[in-house]
Scaffold this motif. Sequence first.
Motif, PDB file in Angstrom:
ATOM      1  N   ALA A 114     -33.236  36.877 110.875  1.00  0.00           N
ATOM      2  CA  ALA A 114     -33.024  38.406 110.729  1.00  0.00           C
ATOM      3  C   ALA A 114     -32.495  38.861 109.532  1.00  0.00           C
ATOM      4  N   VAL A 115     -31.597  38.496 109.018  1.00  0.00           N
ATOM      5  CA  VAL A 115     -30.833  38.931 107.973  1.00  0.00           C
ATOM      6  C   VAL A 115     -31.701  38.774 106.673  1.00  0.00           C
ATOM      7  N   VAL A 116     -32.630  37.786 106.686  1.00  0.00           N
ATOM      8  CA  VAL A 116     -33.841  37.906 105.703  1.00  0.00           C
ATOM      9  C   VAL A 116     -34.571  39.174 105.865  1.00  0.00           C
ATOM     10  N   VAL A 117     -35.040  39.233 107.077  1.00  0.00           N
ATOM     11  CA  VAL A 117     -35.955  40.405 107.266  1.00  0.00           C
ATOM     12  C   VAL A 117     -35.364  41.645 106.992  1.00  0.00           C
ATOM     13  N   PHE A 118     -34.088  41.894 107.440  1.00  0.00           N
ATOM     14  CA  PHE A 118     -33.784  43.421 107.205  1.00  0.00           C
ATOM     15  C   PHE A 118     -33.058  43.591 105.795  1.00  0.00           C
ATOM     16  N   ASN A 119     -32.849  42.762 105.077  1.00  0.00           N
ATOM     17  CA  ASN A 119     -32.406  42.966 103.751  1.00  0.00           C
ATOM     18  C   ASN A 119     -33.488  43.305 102.697  1.00  0.00           C
ATOM     19  N   GLY A 120     -33.606  43.971 101.956  1.00  0.00           N
ATOM     20  CA  GLY A 120     -34.449  44.423 100.889  1.00  0.00           C
ATOM     21  C   GLY A 120     -34.641  46.012 100.764  1.00  0.00           C
ATOM     22  N   ARG A 121     -35.297  46.156  99.367  1.00  0.00           N
ATOM     23  CA  ARG A 121     -35.414  47.701  99.375  1.00  0.00           C
ATOM     24  C   ARG A 121     -36.416  48.320 100.481  1.00  0.00           C
ATOM     25  N   ASP A 122     -35.717  49.684 100.909  1.00  0.00           N
ATOM     26  CA  ASP A 122     -36.449  50.278 101.652  1.00  0.00           C
ATOM     27  C   ASP A 122     -36.294  49.783 103.149  1.00  0.00           C
ATOM     28  N   LYS A 123     -35.567  48.818 103.454  1.00  0.00           N
ATOM     29  CA  LYS A 123     -35.084  47.830 104.618  1.00  0.00           C
ATOM     30  C   LYS A 123     -33.949  48.480 105.398  1.00  0.00           C
ATOM     31  N   LEU A 124     -33.606  47.986 106.541  1.00  0.00           N
ATOM     32  CA  LEU A 124     -32.615  48.695 107.143  1.00  0.00           C
ATOM     33  C   LEU A 124     -31.289  48.357 106.610  1.00  0.00           C
ATOM     34  N   ALA A 183     -31.127  47.235  99.699  1.00  0.00           N
ATOM     35  CA  ALA A 183     -31.219  45.875  98.594  1.00  0.00           C
ATOM     36  C   ALA A 183     -30.483  44.820  98.920  1.00  0.00           C
ATOM     37  N   LEU A 184     -31.029  43.726  98.666  1.00  0.00           N
ATOM     38  CA  LEU A 184     -30.395  42.359  99.053  1.00  0.00           C
ATOM     39  C   LEU A 184     -29.600  42.069  97.851  1.00  0.00           C
ATOM     40  N   SER A 185     -28.143  41.777  98.030  1.00  0.00           N
ATOM     41  CA  SER A 185     -27.156  41.513  96.886  1.00  0.00           C
ATOM     42  C   SER A 185     -27.385  40.249  96.584  1.00  0.00           C
ATOM     43  N   ASP A 186     -26.964  39.811  95.278  1.00  0.00           N
ATOM     44  CA  ASP A 186     -27.186  38.285  94.793  1.00  0.00           C
ATOM     45  C   ASP A 186     -25.988  37.506  95.632  1.00  0.00           C
ATOM     46  N   SER A 187     -24.886  38.093  95.980  1.00  0.00           N
ATOM     47  CA  SER A 187     -24.146  37.289  97.131  1.00  0.00           C
ATOM     48  C   SER A 187     -24.753  36.878  98.068  1.00  0.00           C
ATOM     49  N   THR A 188     -25.381  37.825  98.927  1.00  0.00           N
ATOM     50  CA  THR A 188     -26.096  37.465 100.231  1.00  0.00           C
ATOM     51  C   THR A 188     -27.110  36.596  99.992  1.00  0.00           C
ATOM     52  N   ARG A 189     -27.979  36.789  99.087  1.00  0.00           N
ATOM     53  CA  ARG A 189     -29.031  36.029  98.640  1.00  0.00           C
ATOM     54  C   ARG A 189     -28.698  34.417  98.361  1.00  0.00           C
ATOM     55  N   LYS A 190     -27.371  34.125  97.746  1.00  0.00           N
ATOM     56  CA  LYS A 190     -26.954  32.790  97.751  1.00  0.00           C
ATOM     57  C   LYS A 190     -26.299  32.339  98.996  1.00  0.00           C
ATOM     58  N   LYS A 191     -25.636  33.041  99.808  1.00  0.00           N
ATOM     59  CA  LYS A 191     -25.387  32.740 101.058  1.00  0.00           C
ATOM     60  C   LYS A 191     -26.568  32.443 102.040  1.00  0.00           C
ATOM     61  N   ILE A 192     -27.698  33.083 101.967  1.00  0.00           N
ATOM     62  CA  ILE A 192     -28.797  33.004 102.859  1.00  0.00           C
ATOM     63  C   ILE A 192     -29.477  31.608 102.371  1.00  0.00           C
ATOM     64  N   LEU A 193     -29.466  31.344 101.017  1.00  0.00           N
ATOM     65  CA  LEU A 193     -30.076  30.109 100.562  1.00  0.00           C
ATOM     66  C   LEU A 193     -29.283  28.900 100.887  1.00  0.00           C
ATOM     67  N   ALA A 194     -28.053  29.197 100.850  1.00  0.00           N
ATOM     68  CA  ALA A 194     -27.009  28.055 100.989  1.00  0.00           C
ATOM     69  C   ALA A 194     -27.273  27.620 102.615  1.00  0.00           C
ATOM     70  N   GLN A 195     -27.301  28.731 103.302  1.00  0.00           N
ATOM     71  CA  GLN A 195     -27.339  28.357 104.808  1.00  0.00           C
ATOM     72  C   GLN A 195     -28.645  27.548 105.077  1.00  0.00           C
ATOM     73  N   GLY A 196     -29.655  28.044 104.422  1.00  0.00           N
ATOM     74  CA  GLY A 196     -30.865  27.866 104.447  1.00  0.00           C
ATOM     75  C   GLY A 196     -31.127  26.091 104.149  1.00  0.00           C
ATOM     76  N   GLU A 197     -30.496  25.885 103.105  1.00  0.00           N
ATOM     77  CA  GLU A 197     -30.443  24.408 102.644  1.00  0.00           C
ATOM     78  C   GLU A 197     -29.657  23.911 103.693  1.00  0.00           C
ATOM     79  N   GLN A 198     -28.518  24.124 104.456  1.00  0.00           N
ATOM     80  CA  GLN A 198     -27.978  23.354 105.320  1.00  0.00           C
ATOM     81  C   GLN A 198     -28.802  23.090 106.526  1.00  0.00           C
ATOM     82  N   LYS A 234     -37.422  27.067 106.467  1.00  0.00           N
ATOM     83  CA  LYS A 234     -38.044  28.147 107.212  1.00  0.00           C
ATOM     84  C   LYS A 234     -37.631  29.428 106.321  1.00  0.00           C
ATOM     85  N   VAL A 235     -36.197  29.414 106.076  1.00  0.00           N
ATOM     86  CA  VAL A 235     -35.655  30.664 105.462  1.00  0.00           C
ATOM     87  C   VAL A 235     -36.290  30.797 103.791  1.00  0.00           C
ATOM     88  N   GLU A 236     -36.613  29.550 103.459  1.00  0.00           N
ATOM     89  CA  GLU A 236     -37.337  29.651 101.828  1.00  0.00           C
ATOM     90  C   GLU A 236     -38.544  30.109 101.955  1.00  0.00           C
TER      91      GLU A 236
END
Length: 251
Positions: free
Chosen positions: A161-171, A174-189, A194-196
């Motif tokens: 859901a964090v991936v889905v709702f982050n982004g331009r014109d989304k709830l 815009a996805l920040s670099d710090s949030t993107r890094k956390k998403i990818l780090a959690q995805g790797e874990q 699926k996240v990728e």
Amino acid sequence: MAMKVRAFLLCCLMAGALQAQTIPMPFSDDAETRQISVTVTPDRRSMRGLPADLIRARRAMHAKQDVPDDSLRRLADHGDGLAAQRYVRRLIAQGKAQSSASDVAYYSAVAVGAGRVWTLPDMIEAMRLLDPNSEPRDRIREYIKVLYAHAWAGNTLALDAVVVFNGRDKLFGALSDSTRKKILAQGEQNADGKVELRMATALLAQDAPSEAALERARGLLEKAYGSRHLGIRTTAENLLVLMNTRYAGDG
């Protein structure tokens, strides 16, 4: 069935018919990871600070007696996670999941934040119906606080859901670099790809993805291709082939 699902996803991307927020991601999470729960805001444990009518209502609620909708809502506003959960279920039972989507999302967030993770699917489903331009900012902050806490704890439903709702014109904007890094780090874990895959399809679903976006999508798909999940791995492979075909002459 898996082949039909992957074919549908590929057709959606080729046609450019869907926004990134609505692209289907039909690979189910492990039930255990969807139930990972954290307490964001401690649940109410006492009657302290409640007016007399809500004290009576809370006693009735715990006695499994009927409590008016307004009393449940007011108890939820006083930090009662159980009241919030019951109010959400009542709205849904009354057929108000769409007309009262903001209330369903917000009070679900109150319940989930208090540790009642069973209400998380209702929260996310309601959030899909919200207008980013009109949803109150204080409610959006609550959604972010609750979803992020669960996502970083390893809840795969929240992370998606964090991936889905982050982004331009989304709830969430815009996805920040710090949030993107956390998403990818959690995805790797999580190590399921699926996240990728979700992030790559969001990039490819843009009307005219830039060279940089295509490069990021390719890198994400290559990581998803290493997934232990056959469906995700195969879909990533198919999308890489699609990219090579569709964008071969670009640039």
